[in-house]
Scaffold this motif. Structure first.
Motif, PDB file in Angstrom:
ATOM      1  N   THR A  69      43.069  43.206  36.638  1.00  0.00           N
ATOM      2  CA  THR A  69      42.109  43.169  35.589  1.00  0.00           C
ATOM      3  C   THR A  69      42.226  44.013  34.382  1.00  0.00           C
ATOM      4  O   THR A  69      41.734  43.691  33.156  1.00  0.00           O
ATOM      5  CB  THR A  69      40.652  43.062  36.102  1.00  0.00           C
ATOM      6  OG1 THR A  69      40.258  44.335  36.397  1.00  0.00           O
ATOM      7  CG2 THR A  69      40.433  41.891  37.086  1.00  0.00           C
ATOM      8  N   LYS A  71      40.588  46.831  34.524  1.00  0.00           N
ATOM      9  CA  LYS A  71      38.963  47.227  34.355  1.00  0.00           C
ATOM     10  C   LYS A  71      38.738  48.428  35.345  1.00  0.00           C
ATOM     11  O   LYS A  71      39.484  48.346  36.473  1.00  0.00           O
ATOM     12  CB  LYS A  71      38.221  46.085  34.686  1.00  0.00           C
ATOM     13  CG  LYS A  71      38.010  44.984  33.449  1.00  0.00           C
ATOM     14  CD  LYS A  71      37.017  43.884  33.662  1.00  0.00           C
ATOM     15  CE  LYS A  71      36.963  42.996  32.577  1.00  0.00           C
ATOM     16  NZ  LYS A  71      35.896  41.984  32.608  1.00  0.00           N
ATOM     17  N   ASP A 116      36.639  47.521  30.385  1.00  0.00           N
ATOM     18  CA  ASP A 116      38.286  47.301  30.098  1.00  0.00           C
ATOM     19  C   ASP A 116      38.661  48.579  29.638  1.00  0.00           C
ATOM     20  O   ASP A 116      38.390  49.013  28.497  1.00  0.00           O
ATOM     21  CB  ASP A 116      38.213  46.093  29.318  1.00  0.00           C
ATOM     22  CG  ASP A 116      39.925  45.589  29.102  1.00  0.00           C
ATOM     23  OD1 ASP A 116      40.790  46.425  29.583  1.00  0.00           O
ATOM     24  OD2 ASP A 116      39.934  44.891  28.563  1.00  0.00           O
TER      25      ASP A 116
END
Length: 145
Positions: A69, A71, A116
């Motif tokens: 991701t 993140k 993020d």
């Protein structure tokens, strides 16, 4: 109870909070190391612990990252669950000052909060019942240009 982290553009509140969690206690003798509160995998599958910091004897803040991701996820976990106390966890992307945090009264952990930050440095930390710890400018990934 549902837990949610909120992403906001940092302002005075985060600057004050970040300054507060950077405070360290001073004393004549250092306390002996304590066992870290175990990471509870609350960030979800694919998130690996990339950093951690003890919050006195009260618990530990964890910074995790998912390469899938991009993140970061942060969570603050008490060493021993008990009656609800004030807890806080935060993570901030250093270049934009965007951040995610969770602030409330919890029995065992605050968070998870997600941000993020692929390729960027982050600052992060937590608070448990007045004890605090944090780190600035850590876990910097290679910035692709």
């Amino acid at each position: 109870m549902e837990r949610r982290g909120y992403i906001r553009v940092a302002g005075a509140a985060v600057a004050l909070a970040a300054g507060g969690v950077m405070a360290t206690a001073t004393g004549a003798a250092a306390a002996p190391p304590t066992a870290a509160a175990a990471y509870n995998k609350v960030c979800g599958p694919g998130y690996k612990v990339v950093n951690q910091i003890d919050i006195g004897k009260a618990g530990t803040s964890y910074l995790t990252y998912s390469s899938v991701t991009g993140k970061n996820c942060a969570v603050t976990i008490r060493t021993t669950a008990g009656p609800a106390v004030h807890m806080y966890v935060w993570v901030q992307r250093d270049d934009t000052r965007d951040y995610a945090d969770d602030d409330g009264s919890y029995r065992s952990y605050a968070g998870p909060v997600y941000l993020d930050a692929r390729g960027y440095c982050v600052s992060w930390g937590g608070v448990i019942a007045g004890e605090s710890a944090g780190r600035s400018g850590t876990n910097c990934g290679r910035i692709a240009r």
